[in-house]
Design a protein around this motif. Structure first.
Motif, short mmCIF file in Angstrom:
data_model
loop_
_atom_site.label_atom_id
_atom_site.label_comp_id
_atom_site.label_asym_id
_atom_site.label_seq_id
_atom_site.Cartn_x
_atom_site.Cartn_y
_atom_site.Cartn_z
N ASN A 26 -2.49 0.44 2.90
CA ASN A 26 -1.99 1.78 2.57
C ASN A 26 -0.62 2.04 3.20
O ASN A 26 0.23 2.72 2.61
N ARG A 27 -0.39 1.50 4.39
CA ARG A 27 0.94 1.63 4.99
C ARG A 27 1.96 0.83 4.19
O ARG A 27 3.08 1.30 3.94
N LEU A 28 1.58 -0.37 3.80
CA LEU A 28 2.51 -1.20 3.01
C LEU A 28 2.85 -0.55 1.68
O LEU A 28 4.00 -0.62 1.23
N LEU A 29 1.87 0.10 1.05
CA LEU A 29 2.15 0.77 -0.22
C LEU A 29 3.19 1.87 -0.04
O LEU A 29 4.10 2.02 -0.86
N LEU A 30 3.06 2.65 1.03
CA LEU A 30 4.01 3.73 1.24
C LEU A 30 5.40 3.17 1.58
O LEU A 30 6.41 3.66 1.05
N GLU A 40 5.47 -6.93 -5.56
CA GLU A 40 4.06 -6.58 -5.40
C GLU A 40 3.58 -7.04 -4.02
O GLU A 40 4.02 -8.07 -3.51
N ILE A 41 2.67 -6.28 -3.43
CA ILE A 41 2.10 -6.63 -2.14
C ILE A 41 1.01 -7.67 -2.36
O ILE A 41 0.13 -7.50 -3.20
N LYS A 42 1.05 -8.73 -1.58
CA LYS A 42 0.05 -9.79 -1.70
C LYS A 42 -1.20 -9.42 -0.90
O LYS A 42 -1.12 -8.79 0.15
N ASN A 43 -2.36 -9.83 -1.40
CA ASN A 43 -3.66 -9.60 -0.75
C ASN A 43 -3.93 -8.11 -0.54
O ASN A 43 -4.53 -7.71 0.45
N LEU A 44 -3.50 -7.28 -1.48
CA LEU A 44 -3.71 -5.84 -1.37
C LEU A 44 -5.20 -5.52 -1.43
O LEU A 44 -5.95 -6.10 -2.20
N SER A 45 -5.63 -4.57 -0.61
CA SER A 45 -7.03 -4.17 -0.57
C SER A 45 -7.48 -3.63 -1.94
O SER A 45 -6.71 -2.97 -2.64
N ASP A 46 -8.75 -3.92 -2.28
CA ASP A 46 -9.32 -3.34 -3.50
C ASP A 46 -10.28 -2.21 -3.16
O ASP A 46 -11.16 -1.86 -3.94
N SER A 47 -10.10 -1.62 -1.98
CA SER A 47 -10.93 -0.51 -1.54
C SER A 47 -10.62 0.76 -2.31
O SER A 47 -9.55 0.90 -2.92
N ASP A 48 -11.57 1.70 -2.29
CA ASP A 48 -11.35 2.99 -2.95
C ASP A 48 -10.12 3.69 -2.40
O ASP A 48 -9.35 4.31 -3.16
N ASP A 49 -9.94 3.64 -1.08
CA ASP A 49 -8.81 4.33 -0.46
C ASP A 49 -7.48 3.81 -0.97
O ASP A 49 -6.56 4.58 -1.26
N THR A 50 -7.39 2.49 -1.07
CA THR A 50 -6.13 1.90 -1.53
C THR A 50 -5.92 2.14 -3.02
O THR A 50 -4.79 2.39 -3.46
N THR A 62 1.72 15.41 -11.80
CA THR A 62 2.13 16.21 -10.65
C THR A 62 0.92 16.73 -9.88
O THR A 62 1.07 17.41 -8.88
N THR A 63 -0.28 16.39 -10.35
CA THR A 63 -1.51 16.80 -9.66
C THR A 63 -2.33 15.55 -9.37
O THR A 63 -2.49 14.68 -10.24
N PHE A 64 -2.86 15.46 -8.15
CA PHE A 64 -3.53 14.24 -7.72
C PHE A 64 -4.85 14.57 -7.02
O PHE A 64 -4.94 15.54 -6.27
N ASP A 65 -5.84 13.72 -7.24
CA ASP A 65 -7.13 13.82 -6.56
C ASP A 65 -7.39 12.48 -5.88
O ASP A 65 -7.59 11.47 -6.54
N VAL A 66 -7.39 12.48 -4.54
CA VAL A 66 -7.57 11.24 -3.80
C VAL A 66 -9.01 11.02 -3.37
O VAL A 66 -9.31 10.08 -2.63
N SER A 72 -4.97 8.28 2.50
CA SER A 72 -4.12 8.61 1.36
C SER A 72 -3.70 10.08 1.39
O SER A 72 -2.55 10.41 1.11
N MET A 73 -4.63 10.96 1.73
CA MET A 73 -4.31 12.39 1.79
C MET A 73 -3.19 12.65 2.80
O MET A 73 -2.22 13.35 2.50
N ARG A 74 -3.29 12.07 3.98
CA ARG A 74 -2.29 12.33 5.03
C ARG A 74 -0.95 11.69 4.69
O ARG A 74 0.10 12.33 4.76
N PHE A 75 -0.98 10.40 4.29
CA PHE A 75 0.26 9.70 4.00
C PHE A 75 0.99 10.32 2.80
O PHE A 75 2.21 10.50 2.82
N LEU A 76 0.24 10.65 1.77
CA LEU A 76 0.87 11.18 0.55
C LEU A 76 1.37 12.60 0.74
O LEU A 76 2.36 12.99 0.12
N THR A 77 0.74 13.38 1.60
CA THR A 77 1.24 14.73 1.89
C THR A 77 2.65 14.64 2.46
O THR A 77 3.56 15.39 2.04
N ALA A 78 2.86 13.71 3.40
CA ALA A 78 4.20 13.53 3.97
C ALA A 78 5.17 12.99 2.92
O ALA A 78 6.31 13.47 2.79
N PHE A 79 4.73 12.01 2.15
CA PHE A 79 5.58 11.39 1.14
C PHE A 79 6.02 12.40 0.08
O PHE A 79 7.22 12.50 -0.24
#
Length: 414
Positions: A26-30, A40-50, A62-66, A72-79
């Motif tokens: 998630n940090r690498l994505l941001l 593309e990021i290699k070995n990216l997680s396939d978790s729900d969060d990612t 323009t509307t998102f549900d995480v 994701s909620m915290r990182f994307l709020t800042a982004f």
């Protein structure tokens, strides 16, 4: 859905491909987005969060549900606060109970404009993205490290950068160190001295990156190794020198009889037979390991006292209360100050050995994964809502079957 677990004792050697770290992914994505990277990021997680994070970053909406993805909620709020436009971000019912005021206040202090759409201090949020102005900012050091990491990652992209002072005790330091190390990989230097972290205004450089496998996920295999002396486990994808603070799990489990050996063939876990009489540990830097260690100690009849658990109450569930409730079903009577500690002095109570023991997971992936190995000691374990594991380790049930922990759908009416 429920899974009834069965244990067919496994012996010999098994090899497990661990999932990628969602914390790193998630940090690498941001950082990838902030550097406008074409790679593309290699070995990216396939978790729900990612998946939630990736879905927002690739969306034209323009509307998102995480959902339940706290990172994701915290990182994307800042982004989103620095991306010009009007955005709305929400999540699951539990997400709407997880506080975000500290981060919102900090972003608004930097010139952001974020409003609460429902309850003050909690998601969902309406964000009016604009150019932010950095400078001096002060935050308590004992808040979620995700708030601080979110601010640090956008810091180079805002005017004047950021000089962040953390007051009081600083918790979850390894997660902050992970964030700063990954930022350095993308070309941004920072300086951390004492309680002050300085990130100058600058520009991220695109880079080809690979996410590490997940040391948090490895903890459940350490638990299985501790409980099954006849099984040798080879874990794939871990780094001995890791950005993840949870790599300290290898040192913790030395006290519980598990030896770690690194080689080119993987990370080998084996049982060495010796164990401590009482396990004491401060989880201030590794709070996500507390559930694994609490369950393991109880199952091995090792009294324990854990401290540094203050962030557990604002995770996917109140993890302190959840552990006390569910371990009590197995006959273990735990105590807590209900703030930051948890202990078991060896006291037990009666439980029904004939009736199924229904373990509630509270929509928390780590509850399911920490309690599943209990079937090695208790034959009637049933896991409620077992697919919560997709939040971080989608292949968990498939993988533990190789260790003799079999699961099948079940319906038990209380």
């Amino acid at each position: 859905m429920q899974y009834k677990l069965a244990h067919n004792p496994a012996k010999g050697n098994i090899k497990i491909q661990l999932p990628s770290s969602k914390s790193i992914s998630n940090r690498l994505l941001l950082l990838n987005a902030l550097s406008y990277s074409p790679y593309e990021i290699k070995n990216l997680s396939d978790s729900d969060d990612t998946k939630a994070m990736l879905g927002v970053l690739n969306s034209n909406s323009t509307t998102f549900d995480v959902g339940a993805a706290g990172t994701s909620m915290r990182f994307l709020t800042a982004f989103l606060s620095k991306i010009v436009g009007e955005w709305e971000i929400t999540g699951s019912s539990r997400m709407k109970e997880r506080p975000i005021k500290t981060l919102v206040d900090a972003l608004n202090q930097l010139g952001g404009k974020i409003e609460y759409m429902e309850k003050e201090g909690y998601p969902p949020l309406r964000i009016f993205g604009s150019n932010l102005e950095g400078g001096e900012l002060e935050l308590p050091g004992n808040v979620s490290s995700q708030y601080i990491s979110a601010l640090l990652m956008i810091a180079p992209t805002i005017e004047k950068g950021l000089r962040l002072t953390l007051t009081g005790e600083i918790i979850s330091k390894p997660y902050l160190e992970m964030t700063l190390a990954l930022m350095k990989d993308f070309g941004v230097e920072s300086h951390w001295k004492g309680h002050v972290i300085t990130v100058p205004e600058g520009r991220y450089q695109p880079k080809v990156v690979t996410a590490e496998s997940d040391w948090s996920a490895a903890s459940y295999w350490y638990e299985i190794a501790a409980l099954n002396p006849e099984l040798n486990i080879n874990l794939q994808g871990l780094k001995k020198i890791s950005l993840q603070g949870d790599s300290n799990v290898q040192k913790m489990f030395e006290h519980l009889g598990v030896k770690t050996k690194f080689s080119q063939k993987g990370t080998q876990l084996s049982h060495i037979g010796t164990k401590t009489k009482k396990f004491k540990y401060n989880f201030i830097n590794e709070p996500d390991l507390a559930q694994t260690l609490a369950v393991t100690c109880c199952l091995m009849n090792i009294p324990f006292h854990f401290t540094g658990l203050q962030t557990l109450k604002i995770k996917e569930t109140d993890r302190i209360t959840a552990l006390m409730n569910e371990l009590n079903k197995l006959g273990f009577v735990l105590e807590s100050n209900n703030v930051d500690d948890l202990s078991w002095d060896g006291e037990t109570c009666e439980y029904s050995s004939s009736e199924p023991i229904i373990i509630d997971t509270y929509k928390d992936h780590r509850m399911a994964m920490a309690f599943a190995p209990a079937v090695l000691k208790f034959p009637n374990i049933v896991i409620n809502d077992p697919m919560v594991i997709t939040k971080s380790y989608p292949n968990y049930w498939h993988d533990v079957a190789m260790a003799g922990i079999e699961s099948k759908e079940y319906k038990f009416i209380r």
